[in-house]
Motif scaffolding. Structure first.
Motif, PDB file in Angstrom:
ATOM      1  N   ILE A   1       0.473  -7.138  -4.709  1.00  0.00           N
ATOM      2  CA  ILE A   1       0.102  -5.724  -4.663  1.00  0.00           C
ATOM      3  C   ILE A   1       1.356  -4.877  -4.892  1.00  0.00           C
ATOM      4  O   ILE A   1       2.253  -4.871  -4.044  1.00  0.00           O
ATOM      5  CB  ILE A   1      -0.518  -5.345  -3.304  1.00  0.00           C
ATOM      6  N   PRO A   2       1.433  -4.164  -6.022  1.00  0.00           N
ATOM      7  CA  PRO A   2       2.584  -3.277  -6.238  1.00  0.00           C
ATOM      8  C   PRO A   2       2.611  -2.156  -5.200  1.00  0.00           C
ATOM      9  O   PRO A   2       1.569  -1.621  -4.824  1.00  0.00           O
ATOM     10  CB  PRO A   2       2.340  -2.707  -7.637  1.00  0.00           C
ATOM     11  N   PHE A   3       3.799  -1.810  -4.724  1.00  0.00           N
ATOM     12  CA  PHE A   3       3.950  -0.734  -3.744  1.00  0.00           C
ATOM     13  C   PHE A   3       3.350   0.568  -4.246  1.00  0.00           C
ATOM     14  O   PHE A   3       2.754   1.319  -3.490  1.00  0.00           O
ATOM     15  CB  PHE A   3       5.436  -0.526  -3.411  1.00  0.00           C
ATOM     16  N   SER A   4       3.520   0.847  -5.535  1.00  0.00           N
ATOM     17  CA  SER A   4       3.029   2.114  -6.076  1.00  0.00           C
ATOM     18  C   SER A   4       1.516   2.243  -5.919  1.00  0.00           C
ATOM     19  O   SER A   4       0.991   3.345  -5.774  1.00  0.00           O
ATOM     20  CB  SER A   4       3.435   2.264  -7.547  1.00  0.00           C
ATOM     21  N   VAL A   5       0.796   1.127  -5.931  1.00  0.00           N
ATOM     22  CA  VAL A   5      -0.658   1.162  -5.757  1.00  0.00           C
ATOM     23  C   VAL A   5      -1.010   1.608  -4.341  1.00  0.00           C
ATOM     24  O   VAL A   5      -1.891   2.446  -4.136  1.00  0.00           O
ATOM     25  CB  VAL A   5      -1.286  -0.216  -6.081  1.00  0.00           C
ATOM     26  N   VAL A   6      -0.305   1.069  -3.351  1.00  0.00           N
ATOM     27  CA  VAL A   6      -0.567   1.457  -1.963  1.00  0.00           C
ATOM     28  C   VAL A   6      -0.143   2.914  -1.748  1.00  0.00           C
ATOM     29  O   VAL A   6      -0.819   3.656  -1.039  1.00  0.00           O
ATOM     30  CB  VAL A   6       0.142   0.512  -0.972  1.00  0.00           C
ATOM     31  N   ASP A   7       0.959   3.324  -2.388  1.00  0.00           N
ATOM     32  CA  ASP A   7       1.400   4.716  -2.275  1.00  0.00           C
ATOM     33  C   ASP A   7       0.291   5.680  -2.666  1.00  0.00           C
ATOM     34  O   ASP A   7      -0.020   6.609  -1.918  1.00  0.00           O
ATOM     35  CB  ASP A   7       2.625   4.973  -3.166  1.00  0.00           C
TER      36      ASP A   7
END
Length: 186
Positions: A133-139
């Motif tokens: 899971i890329p951090f930018s997706v959770v952001d």
């Protein structure tokens, strides 16, 4: 250079850049492959733009006029707390967050670069789960106000941020792979 030429050049650069972003998003595809030991195979190849529309339609039917999932209504977890926890994880840098070894399985959750990895292996070696899971997706999932998760924005960001494997599951009889790339055929 005169101001009109500078403004025209800037407008062309902005429009060209915007078109490239739109084209990149529109050309992203999600692929799902399921291979069963008995020979059954399922292949799904969909443009991310179609998946986003389908999510919006489903979301409207399930959650009404919200643009995301309101976790305050459905769970005892406050989104503000989740946002604070996420911010602390962002600050922690690369780290191994969770390791569980027991008689049945090995679980590992860790951060490498700007991606959270979740790995689960059974001790017999027959079953494996890999999730990135890329951090930018959770952001973008957590951005906004109130108690809503922004699923549509997270899906768009997944298409933009991830050109590769998202989920891999092997259980001995079944292999499941989900990935995003720019190839309609996968």
């Amino acid at each position: 250079m005169n101001r009109r030429l500078i403004a025209l050049t800037a407008a062309v650069i902005v429009l060209t850049g915007s078109a490239a972003v739109v084209q990149a998003q529109e050309s992203s595809w999600i692929h799902i492959r399921v291979d069963e030991a008995d020979g059954v195979k399922v292949n799904v190849n969909l443009p991310m733009s179609l998946v986003e529309i389908a999510m919006e339609v489903a979301q409207d039917h399930v959650f009404g006029d919200h643009h995301g999932i309101d976790i305050g209504r459905h769970h005892d977890l406050e989104l503000a707390d989740l946002r604070r926890m996420w911010e602390e994880l962002r600050l922690a840098g690369d780290a191994e967050y969770v390791v569980v070894d027991d008689d049945d399985e090995h679980v590992r959750i860790y951060r490498q670069d700007d991606t959270v990895h979740i790995e689960v292996d059974d001790n017999d070696g027959d079953e494996k789960v890999r999730l990135q899971i890329p951090f930018s997706v959770v952001d973008v999932l957590l951005e906004g106000e109130g108690d809503e998760l922004n699923l549509a924005a997270a899906l768009r960001e997944m298409a933009n941020a991830n050109d590769g494997q998202i989920l891999q599951v092997q259980d001995g009889d079944t292999d499941v792979n989900i990935w995003i790339d720019t190839n309609p055929q996968g």
